[in-house]
Design a protein around this motif. Structure first.
Motif, PDB file in Angstrom:
ATOM      1  N   GLY A 127       1.455  -1.405  -0.382  1.00  0.00           N
ATOM      2  CA  GLY A 127       0.090  -0.241   0.479  1.00  0.00           C
ATOM      3  C   GLY A 127       0.551   1.461   0.005  1.00  0.00           C
ATOM      4  N   ILE A 128       1.955   1.508   1.102  1.00  0.00           N
ATOM      5  CA  ILE A 128       2.909   2.187   0.804  1.00  0.00           C
ATOM      6  C   ILE A 128       3.173   2.710  -0.402  1.00  0.00           C
ATOM      7  CG2 ILE A 128       4.680   3.164   1.816  1.00  0.00           C
ATOM      8  CD1 ILE A 128       3.643   2.239   4.453  1.00  0.00           C
ATOM      9  N   THR A 131       1.081   3.964  -3.239  1.00  0.00           N
ATOM     10  CA  THR A 131       0.809   5.427  -2.601  1.00  0.00           C
ATOM     11  C   THR A 131       2.008   6.137  -2.828  1.00  0.00           C
ATOM     12  OG1 THR A 131      -0.768   4.719  -0.935  1.00  0.00           O
ATOM     13  CG2 THR A 131       0.303   7.316  -0.941  1.00  0.00           C
ATOM     14  N   ASP A 134       2.026   6.369  -7.021  1.00  0.00           N
ATOM     15  CA  ASP A 134       0.930   7.260  -7.997  1.00  0.00           C
ATOM     16  C   ASP A 134      -0.033   6.307  -8.646  1.00  0.00           C
ATOM     17  OD1 ASP A 134      -1.203   8.785  -7.081  1.00  0.00           O
ATOM     18  OD2 ASP A 134      -0.594   9.661  -9.103  1.00  0.00           O
ATOM     19  N   TYR A 135       0.841   4.658  -7.773  1.00  0.00           N
ATOM     20  CA  TYR A 135      -0.291   2.983  -9.430  1.00  0.00           C
ATOM     21  C   TYR A 135      -1.654   3.100  -8.689  1.00  0.00           C
ATOM     22  CZ  TYR A 135       4.171   2.541 -11.554  1.00  0.00           C
ATOM     23  OH  TYR A 135       5.240   2.145 -12.501  1.00  0.00           O
ATOM     24  N   SER A 136      -2.139   2.561  -9.550  1.00  0.00           N
ATOM     25  CA  SER A 136      -3.177   1.946  -8.674  1.00  0.00           C
ATOM     26  C   SER A 136      -2.999   0.574  -7.432  1.00  0.00           C
ATOM     27  CB  SER A 136      -3.992   1.572 -10.057  1.00  0.00           C
ATOM     28  OG  SER A 136      -4.998   2.253 -10.035  1.00  0.00           O
ATOM     29  N   PHE A 137      -4.268   0.420  -6.597  1.00  0.00           N
ATOM     30  CA  PHE A 137      -3.805  -0.536  -5.479  1.00  0.00           C
ATOM     31  C   PHE A 137      -5.099  -1.588  -5.007  1.00  0.00           C
ATOM     32  CE2 PHE A 137      -2.656  -1.660  -1.113  1.00  0.00           C
ATOM     33  CZ  PHE A 137      -2.160  -2.631  -1.154  1.00  0.00           C
ATOM     34  N   VAL A 138      -4.861  -2.188  -5.538  1.00  0.00           N
ATOM     35  CA  VAL A 138      -6.173  -3.314  -5.107  1.00  0.00           C
ATOM     36  C   VAL A 138      -5.150  -4.402  -3.914  1.00  0.00           C
ATOM     37  CG1 VAL A 138      -7.669  -5.336  -5.115  1.00  0.00           C
ATOM     38  CG2 VAL A 138      -7.119  -3.390  -7.057  1.00  0.00           C
ATOM     39  N   ASN A 139      -5.686  -4.196  -2.705  1.00  0.00           N
ATOM     40  CA  ASN A 139      -4.715  -5.107  -1.619  1.00  0.00           C
ATOM     41  C   ASN A 139      -5.945  -6.750  -1.936  1.00  0.00           C
ATOM     42  OD1 ASN A 139      -3.018  -6.049   0.322  1.00  0.00           O
ATOM     43  ND2 ASN A 139      -4.239  -4.835   1.773  1.00  0.00           N
ATOM     44  N   ARG A 155     -11.297  -9.894  -5.544  1.00  0.00           N
ATOM     45  CA  ARG A 155     -10.346  -8.945  -4.202  1.00  0.00           C
ATOM     46  C   ARG A 155     -11.054 -10.268  -3.426  1.00  0.00           C
ATOM     47  NH1 ARG A 155     -12.079  -4.515  -0.695  1.00  0.00           N
ATOM     48  NH2 ARG A 155     -10.748  -4.284   0.978  1.00  0.00           N
ATOM     49  N   LEU A 164     -12.546  -6.264  -9.970  1.00  0.00           N
ATOM     50  CA  LEU A 164     -12.175  -4.782 -10.056  1.00  0.00           C
ATOM     51  C   LEU A 164     -11.836  -5.311 -11.293  1.00  0.00           C
ATOM     52  CD1 LEU A 164     -10.954  -4.097  -6.227  1.00  0.00           C
ATOM     53  CD2 LEU A 164     -13.768  -3.951  -6.814  1.00  0.00           C
ATOM     54  N   GLU A 165     -11.812  -3.585 -11.543  1.00  0.00           N
ATOM     55  CA  GLU A 165     -11.057  -3.362 -12.564  1.00  0.00           C
ATOM     56  C   GLU A 165     -10.264  -2.029 -12.855  1.00  0.00           C
ATOM     57  OE1 GLU A 165     -13.898  -4.766 -16.941  1.00  0.00           O
ATOM     58  OE2 GLU A 165     -13.229  -2.838 -16.320  1.00  0.00           O
ATOM     59  N   ALA A 166      -8.637  -2.046 -13.505  1.00  0.00           N
ATOM     60  CA  ALA A 166      -8.229  -0.727 -13.084  1.00  0.00           C
ATOM     61  C   ALA A 166      -7.074  -0.842 -14.292  1.00  0.00           C
ATOM     62  CB  ALA A 166      -6.647  -1.159 -11.378  1.00  0.00           C
TER      63      ALA A 166
END
Ligand SMILES: Cc1cc2nc3c(=O)[nH]c(=O)nc-3n(C[C@H](O)[C@H](O)[C@H](O)COP(=O)(O)OP(=O)(O)OC[C@H]3O[C@@H](n4cnc5c(N)ncnc54)[C@H](O)[C@@H]3O)c2cc1C
Ligand SMILES: Nc1ncnc2c1ncn2[C@@H]1O[C@H](COP(=O)(O)O)[C@@H](O)[C@H]1O
Lengths: 246, 320
Positions: A127-128, A131, A134-139, A155, A164-166
């Motif tokens: 996650g960090i 951030t 500045d990329y998209s992020f999914v956990n 997810r 989800l879609e990114a």
């Protein structure tokens, strides 16, 4: 497509956990280090993108020389090359900063890290990192497909899942389920031989300050002995009157 | 200065973890001699939180929050933290909490400690106790930044009532559009999830086949419990992956955990150590799980579980 898989080197899951130096240091004597299980799943999924979609596959670890056998294992499983950032991994913040630098330099479109490391269980790095980049992020990702710069992601959520879609670039925090158990690969002799010849590049760290500091460790108190009961009635009585949980 | 708590809601109501983090936040605010502010979204009735000490509640209503992009939720929490000059931001460890926590920390450039189990040992330096090594140890972690972000481990701190007069304030900072789109969701309704469960009924390879889960589901039903399993059981496809508990699966932090036909391998125990009371049913008196359990029955699950179901039905009828 350029994929980077983050590999943390952690004590094997059966390791005895002990501490030295007045409980301030983890005792590594006799401990076998392995690829963090979630990272092994990530690597296996990344192999699919390499073999089926022609992606390039790099693995990265932040740590001193002691993590090299773990990175070699990732090469033996099938990564094209490995990068080691030559610094002690102290906290999630500083590790993420080192990784962000690697991602920027190598211009990776997809970064797969694990949901958490099984040693410090921080669950912080992916996650960090996302951030900072500045990329998209999914956990908590347990399904990942990529086509034409678009990712379709499964997810896990409490009690189910969401799709989800990114768009790329993307960082995911992956976990078991992203591949099936029997897809995991045990490196064979040929893989191990080839891994010796694959590049493992050591890069020097950037200046990054840790935001947290491990002070000391404690072990949980030993469990009071288990009460063995003979009958179901006895059990219900104890759960109700003694433990007060039903 | 303030302590800011993020209270998660679902369908307009607070989740149990929201009450837990509010309890924590209130005690931390007292320890730091400052006030507690709670930020939440789309909640109709705030009174359940004021019971746990929330005086000021920032209630978000922006459409921008109707996104699956945790980064937007992080922006929302960060906006609240800045407005309230928060020195500590408290987040739960649910799937959503674990998703958003590190993002909040990164955006605030604040140190983050996850899986925190207690109030700080000291506040200057700021040191908190957190779980590490898959529950096999605790780590005392110092957070060095001015602002601290804490992820609170589920069911470890407890609920503490602290009734107060709460006021709800509309809070709608401007938010960017999310980069992540949800195209589908599958969520079981009516069943208890492992994350929310007070009681979990878990079974392992000792059950021999996925077809034998009827009695496990029945036991879960009388207890209002969630069902769970060991890793081989989900690998064999007897049960879904989402039920697998352990180091590589879910963390079970329930009040009561039944382990039926599960040997108690270290990787499985790593996921259940946070449960308060563990009951083992196993034919093998030497099964390692007995060493980590509070209560045990040595015997055949196929005899014991149906009896347990029957007796519990009677017990429930008598005790409500
Ligand atoms: C990297 C790694 C990660 C792992 N992560 C996890 C994890 O997250 N979660 C996890 O669960 N495992 C995990 N494992 C696997 C773990 O090591 C064990 O293999 C697994 O937990 C064993 O599952 P089990 O207890 O159901 O099966 P078994 O070990 O086969 O045990 C079955 C038990 O059932 C008992 N039994 C048999 N018949 C009956 C009966 N009729 N009535 C009552 N009892 C009976 C037996 O005495 C035995 O104790 C991991 C392993 C590795 C290597
Ligand atoms: N020292 C490291 N080097 C490379 N990747 C790491 C390192 N530490 C953590 N990671 C990655 O971040 C994930 C989550 O780790 P953590 O935040 O430590 O729980 C791991 O599964 C790895 O993919």
């Amino acid at each position: 497509m350029k994929i980077l898989v983050c590999i943390n080197s952690v004590p094997d899951t059966t390791s005895k956990i002990n501490f030295t130096d007045d409980n301030t240091k983890f005792d590594t004597s006799g401990v076998q280090f392995v690829i963090n299980p979630h990272d092994e799943y990530s690597l296996t999924r990344a192999m699919w993108f390499k073999e089926k979609q022609g992606a390039s596959l790099t693995v990265v670890g932040v740590g001193n020389q002691s993590i090299e056998p773990t990175l070699r294992k990732a090469l033996a499983i099938g990564a094209d090359n490995a990068i080691r950032v030559n610094t002690e991994a102290t906290d999630g913040f500083s590790v993420a900063q080192q990784l962000a630098e690697v991602v920027k330099t190598g211009e990776y479109d997809v970064v797969i890290a694990g949901r958490e490391s099984i040693d410090y269980n921080g669950g912080m790095v992916p996650g960090i990192l996302a951030t900072l980049l500045d990329y998209s992020f999914v956990n908590a990702v347990n399904g990942l497909e990529i086509n034409d710069n678009k990712a379709t992601i499964t997810r896990e959520i409490d009690g189910g899942k969401e799709i989800l879609e990114a768009d790329l670039p993307l960082v995911v925090g992956s976990q078991k389920g992203i591949v099936q158990e029997n897809d995991l690969r045990i490196p064979n002799m040929r893989g191990i031989m080839m891994a010796r010849k694959k590049p493992l590049t050591v890069v020097e760290p950037i200046v990054a300050e840790a935001a947290t500091l491990s002070q000391s460790f404690e072990k949980p108190e030993a469990n009071a002995a288990c009460k063995i009961v003979e009958t179901v009635d006895e059990l219900i009585d104890l759960l109700h009157n003694e433990a007060k949980v039903i | 200065m303030s302590v800011l708590v993020f209270a998660e809601s679902s369908e307009g109501k607070f989740k149990k973890v929201a009450l837990e983090v509010t309890s924590y936040g209130k005690k931390l605010a007292d320890q730091l001699q400052t006030n507690l502010v709670v930020v939440t979204a789309f909640v109709d009735d705030i009174s359940p939180l004021s019971k746990y000490g929330a005086e000021k509640i920032l209630n978000g209503k922006s459409d921008g929050l109707k996104t699956s992009d945790a980064s937007i939720w992080a922006d929302f929490i960060v906006a609240a933290a800045k407005q309230e000059e928060a020195t500590a931001v408290i987040i739960d460890s649910s799937a959503n909490g674990a998703f958003v926590g590190p993002l909040v920390a990164a955006k605030l450039q604040a140190g983050f400690a996850s899986n925190v189990v207690a109030l700080p040992n000291s506040t200057s330096p700021f040191v908190v106790k957190r779980k590490a090594f898959s529950n096999k140890a605790f780590n005392n972690t110092e957070i060095k930044t001015n602002v601290k972000v804490l992820g609170i481990a589920k069911n470890s701190f407890g609920l503490f009532e602290n009734p107060t007069q709460g006021t709800s304030v509309d809070f709608s900072p401007s938010l960017n559009a999310g980069k992540i789109k949800r195209t589908a969701i599958e969520q079981a309704t009516g069943t208890v999830t492992i994350a929310d469960a007070d009681i979990i009924v878990s079974a392992g390879r000792g059950l021999k086949s996925g077809d034998n889960w009827g009695m496990i589901e029945e036991l879960a039903e009388v207890l209002g419990a969630a069902t769970a399993c060991s890793k081989p059981v989900s690998d064999l496809g007897w049960r879904p992956h989402s039920e697998h508990v352990g180091q590589t699966g879910k963390q079970a932090a329930s009040n009561l955990y039944f382990a039926i036909g599960i040997s108690g391998a270290i990787q499985h125990l790593a996921g259940v150590n946070s449960s308060k009371v563990k009951v083992v049913i196993n034919t093998d008196a030497e099964a390692p799980f007995f060493k980590s359990a509070e209560y045990g029955i040595i015997g055949d699950a196929f005899e014991i579980v149906p009896k347990l179901v029957d007796k519990l039905k009677v017990f429930k009828a008598e005790n409500g």
